[in-house]
Design a protein around this motif. Sequence first.
Motif, PDB file in Angstrom:
ATOM      1  N   ARG A 183      42.485  36.613  31.885  1.00  0.00           N
ATOM      2  CA  ARG A 183      41.685  37.827  32.058  1.00  0.00           C
ATOM      3  C   ARG A 183      42.596  39.034  32.028  1.00  0.00           C
ATOM      4  O   ARG A 183      43.624  39.030  32.692  1.00  0.00           O
ATOM      5  CB  ARG A 183      40.984  37.781  33.410  1.00  0.00           C
ATOM      6  CG  ARG A 183      40.193  36.541  33.636  1.00  0.00           C
ATOM      7  CD  ARG A 183      38.789  36.787  33.249  1.00  0.00           C
ATOM      8  NE  ARG A 183      38.067  35.563  33.076  1.00  0.00           N
ATOM      9  CZ  ARG A 183      37.220  35.087  33.969  1.00  0.00           C
ATOM     10  NH1 ARG A 183      37.048  35.716  35.093  1.00  0.00           N
ATOM     11  NH2 ARG A 183      36.552  34.008  33.733  1.00  0.00           N
ATOM     12  N   PRO A 184      42.211  40.101  31.321  1.00  0.00           N
ATOM     13  CA  PRO A 184      43.041  41.298  31.369  1.00  0.00           C
ATOM     14  C   PRO A 184      43.014  41.869  32.785  1.00  0.00           C
ATOM     15  O   PRO A 184      41.987  41.794  33.459  1.00  0.00           O
ATOM     16  CB  PRO A 184      42.373  42.244  30.367  1.00  0.00           C
ATOM     17  CG  PRO A 184      41.003  41.728  30.202  1.00  0.00           C
ATOM     18  CD  PRO A 184      41.026  40.274  30.480  1.00  0.00           C
ATOM     19  N   PRO A 185      44.150  42.416  33.258  1.00  0.00           N
ATOM     20  CA  PRO A 185      44.172  42.945  34.622  1.00  0.00           C
ATOM     21  C   PRO A 185      43.237  44.141  34.749  1.00  0.00           C
ATOM     22  O   PRO A 185      43.041  44.902  33.794  1.00  0.00           O
ATOM     23  CB  PRO A 185      45.635  43.372  34.807  1.00  0.00           C
ATOM     24  CG  PRO A 185      46.156  43.569  33.425  1.00  0.00           C
ATOM     25  CD  PRO A 185      45.404  42.639  32.553  1.00  0.00           C
ATOM     26  N   ALA A 186      42.658  44.298  35.930  1.00  0.00           N
ATOM     27  CA  ALA A 186      41.713  45.393  36.147  1.00  0.00           C
ATOM     28  C   ALA A 186      42.449  46.717  36.112  1.00  0.00           C
ATOM     29  O   ALA A 186      43.358  46.953  36.906  1.00  0.00           O
ATOM     30  CB  ALA A 186      41.026  45.198  37.497  1.00  0.00           C
ATOM     31  N   ARG A 187      42.103  47.560  35.133  1.00  0.00           N
ATOM     32  CA  ARG A 187      42.761  48.879  35.053  1.00  0.00           C
ATOM     33  C   ARG A 187      41.900  49.892  35.781  1.00  0.00           C
ATOM     34  O   ARG A 187      40.682  49.927  35.589  1.00  0.00           O
ATOM     35  CB  ARG A 187      42.918  49.297  33.586  1.00  0.00           C
ATOM     36  CG  ARG A 187      43.963  48.479  32.874  1.00  0.00           C
ATOM     37  CD  ARG A 187      44.204  49.036  31.479  1.00  0.00           C
ATOM     38  NE  ARG A 187      44.877  48.051  30.681  1.00  0.00           N
ATOM     39  CZ  ARG A 187      44.264  47.087  30.012  1.00  0.00           C
ATOM     40  NH1 ARG A 187      42.954  47.002  30.060  1.00  0.00           N
ATOM     41  NH2 ARG A 187      44.942  46.221  29.312  1.00  0.00           N
TER      42      ARG A 187
ATOM     43  N   ARG B 241      36.732  39.476  37.169  1.00  0.00           N
ATOM     44  CA  ARG B 241      35.673  40.116  36.421  1.00  0.00           C
ATOM     45  C   ARG B 241      35.614  39.419  35.079  1.00  0.00           C
ATOM     46  O   ARG B 241      36.638  38.980  34.578  1.00  0.00           O
ATOM     47  CB  ARG B 241      35.994  41.583  36.157  1.00  0.00           C
ATOM     48  CG  ARG B 241      36.472  42.325  37.355  1.00  0.00           C
ATOM     49  CD  ARG B 241      36.570  43.770  37.026  1.00  0.00           C
ATOM     50  NE  ARG B 241      37.554  44.028  35.981  1.00  0.00           N
ATOM     51  CZ  ARG B 241      37.583  45.154  35.293  1.00  0.00           C
ATOM     52  NH1 ARG B 241      36.660  46.049  35.486  1.00  0.00           N
ATOM     53  NH2 ARG B 241      38.525  45.360  34.404  1.00  0.00           N
ATOM     54  N   GLY B 243      35.767  38.813  31.216  1.00  0.00           N
ATOM     55  CA  GLY B 243      36.590  39.455  30.195  1.00  0.00           C
ATOM     56  C   GLY B 243      37.164  38.351  29.354  1.00  0.00           C
ATOM     57  O   GLY B 243      37.008  37.186  29.664  1.00  0.00           O
ATOM     58  N   ASP B 244      37.815  38.680  28.288  1.00  0.00           N
ATOM     59  CA  ASP B 244      38.377  37.607  27.477  1.00  0.00           C
ATOM     60  C   ASP B 244      39.809  37.916  27.116  1.00  0.00           C
ATOM     61  O   ASP B 244      40.191  39.069  26.969  1.00  0.00           O
ATOM     62  CB  ASP B 244      37.544  37.368  26.220  1.00  0.00           C
ATOM     63  CG  ASP B 244      37.370  38.614  25.410  1.00  0.00           C
ATOM     64  OD1 ASP B 244      37.440  38.529  24.190  1.00  0.00           O
ATOM     65  OD2 ASP B 244      37.166  39.710  26.019  1.00  0.00           O
ATOM     66  N   GLY B 245      40.584  36.870  27.004  1.00  0.00           N
ATOM     67  CA  GLY B 245      41.972  37.011  26.619  1.00  0.00           C
ATOM     68  C   GLY B 245      42.130  36.893  25.125  1.00  0.00           C
ATOM     69  O   GLY B 245      41.180  36.624  24.407  1.00  0.00           O
ATOM     70  N   ARG B 246      43.313  37.152  24.671  1.00  0.00           N
ATOM     71  CA  ARG B 246      43.581  37.009  23.250  1.00  0.00           C
ATOM     72  C   ARG B 246      44.371  35.738  23.049  1.00  0.00           C
ATOM     73  O   ARG B 246      45.518  35.643  23.488  1.00  0.00           O
ATOM     74  CB  ARG B 246      44.383  38.200  22.726  1.00  0.00           C
ATOM     75  CG  ARG B 246      43.659  39.518  22.888  1.00  0.00           C
ATOM     76  CD  ARG B 246      44.605  40.663  22.728  1.00  0.00           C
ATOM     77  NE  ARG B 246      45.672  40.635  23.711  1.00  0.00           N
ATOM     78  CZ  ARG B 246      45.504  41.015  24.982  1.00  0.00           C
ATOM     79  NH1 ARG B 246      44.328  41.422  25.399  1.00  0.00           N
ATOM     80  NH2 ARG B 246      46.519  40.983  25.804  1.00  0.00           N
ATOM     81  N   ARG B 361      51.283  37.160  38.169  1.00  0.00           N
ATOM     82  CA  ARG B 361      50.401  37.859  37.245  1.00  0.00           C
ATOM     83  C   ARG B 361      49.688  39.018  37.953  1.00  0.00           C
ATOM     84  O   ARG B 361      49.528  40.105  37.398  1.00  0.00           O
ATOM     85  CB  ARG B 361      49.411  36.847  36.682  1.00  0.00           C
ATOM     86  CG  ARG B 361      48.167  37.418  36.093  1.00  0.00           C
ATOM     87  CD  ARG B 361      48.413  37.991  34.741  1.00  0.00           C
ATOM     88  NE  ARG B 361      47.171  38.454  34.164  1.00  0.00           N
ATOM     89  CZ  ARG B 361      47.070  39.012  32.991  1.00  0.00           C
ATOM     90  NH1 ARG B 361      48.123  39.159  32.242  1.00  0.00           N
ATOM     91  NH2 ARG B 361      45.914  39.425  32.539  1.00  0.00           N
ATOM     92  N   GLY B 365      51.363  41.731  36.245  1.00  0.00           N
ATOM     93  CA  GLY B 365      50.538  41.830  35.060  1.00  0.00           C
ATOM     94  C   GLY B 365      51.046  41.057  33.861  1.00  0.00           C
ATOM     95  O   GLY B 365      50.587  41.274  32.752  1.00  0.00           O
TER      96      GLY B 365
END
Lengths: 195, 377
Positions: A183-187, B241, B243-246, B361, B365
């Motif tokens: 999941r991309p980190p919450a910005r 939340r 969302g999707d990764g690449r 992470r 990040g």
Amino acid sequence: MTGAGTAHLAAHLLLWAGVGCFLVSAAALPFLPGGLARLHALAPAGGLGTPLIACAVALEQGAGRAAGKTLLIGLLLAAGSTVTTIAVAKATADEDRHQDQEHPPGMDDALTLTSLLLVVAAATLAVLCREPVRQAVALAALGLALTLLFLVLQAPDVALSQLAVGTALTPLLILLTARKVRRPPARPGEREDRP
Amino acid sequence: MKARARGALLGAAGTVLAAFFTAACLDLPAFGTDHHPYGDRAVAAALAHRTANTVSAVNFDLRALDTLGEQSILFVTVLGSTLLLRLARDEHREPPRTERALPTTRLFGAVLLPVALVTGVYVVAHGQLTPGGGFQGGVVLATALHLAYLAADYRVLERVRPLAALDTADALAALSFTALGLAALAAGGAFLENVLPLGTFNTITSGGTVPLLNLAVGIEVGSGLIVLLAHFLDQAVEITRPGDGRPRRPPARPRPSGGTALMGALPFLAAGWVLLTALYGLVTSRDLIHAVGCLAVAQTSTYLMLLGVGYRRGATAPVFGDLPPGSRPVVDPVVQALTLTDIVVGATVTALLLALTIQLRKRHGTVDPQALTALRG
């Protein structure tokens, strides 16, 4: 009588013949003594009954690809059943001959070698899969290969442990971590998600 | 360090390691040797204590003190992961959505769940008689419960998983292992000595303290792993939340081919290959999750070594449930007991490292070791 009627009647006859094979075999099973004799009941059911039923279904379906597929399935089932019967017969005969007779060492070595090669291949694959989700699958395969090897090496306790941990637990943990981390980190500012 | 320099260092170190490892393996007793002094003594000792599964006898009787250490590792791992994966101040919990499973999946899960649970209980309860025991049965029980997640959804799993009770059960089971050891002291024996009546050989009450210690480990492993998985599941399912990764494509690499050697040293050389490959993966990894996977692969090489050392050609498994003692040669149960705990400890180390990865992470990040080194400045 029309052609369709004849085909229908023939299909019924074939169906009942096939089912008859199964019923006779099932009835014979309790009366036959010993493992090898009972296999005589298994053979006609699988080898004759299944193709007869497949022929009946194919006849009902009429000429076409569906009927071809049905016949192929019937053929495969009959072949599989024959192979199983022969394998079970061989195992039963070996068992009957003598329980603790030395079996040829070459057999053991071949099994060990095969499972060892599987382990080496799966381990290499697990390292070369750089993507965690794929690596989890490769690790599960490695777990299965190791389970096989441990069984061959006469370690059922370890095989059971490896099966539970190596094929289920470790890949599951890696998958869950990958899901969390991907999941991309919450910005801040991108989406309001604080109360 | 630059990637090229690292690769050169790995190549040099790997070559030296491979050369010495091969030389050492060729001097080991050949694979399948008939000379197993420890194994023979362990089997005699296990039969003297009327325990049919000699591997369990080694784990819970002869080496009970080592098993105390191993179950403590498991306990501390669960504790550590709980701390690492706790809810951070800036995170919040989203209630999981109700999900619909396919009717066939639902049926499959509903049928399989009781079967799997009964299998787990059986494997724990018959640890002193048949292959299995607390470690294996506990893992089966813990993973079986998660069929509820597959068959229904996360909320059903949360209902069938009383975490507070399981936390307590985990601690109590870990405590009772030590308490059984102290009870032996009170009875006038040594710590963890088998002081209970030994019972009749090949019955469920045989083996003295072996079934009790086995049960304690079964409860601890089962409840501990459920708690451990719960924290990972919470992280993956609730505390996020959508969302999707690449997805990245793994680079295609040519696979090197192994050499040939004598059958006598082949399993050991295979272990060496697995270890070196895993080290290569560890050093060149750009993703900590992948690195943890490589570490798990490296650990499997120790299983190969141990079981290779203990194998006896033409022998059978060291379990006397269906085998009259002395009728056939058996393989070495000592190394099997070692491998067994090796596997469980390996899994707990994997869990702890993955929990650390999730923490990293969150803090930085990224899960790329090189980027993390750069962050340090």
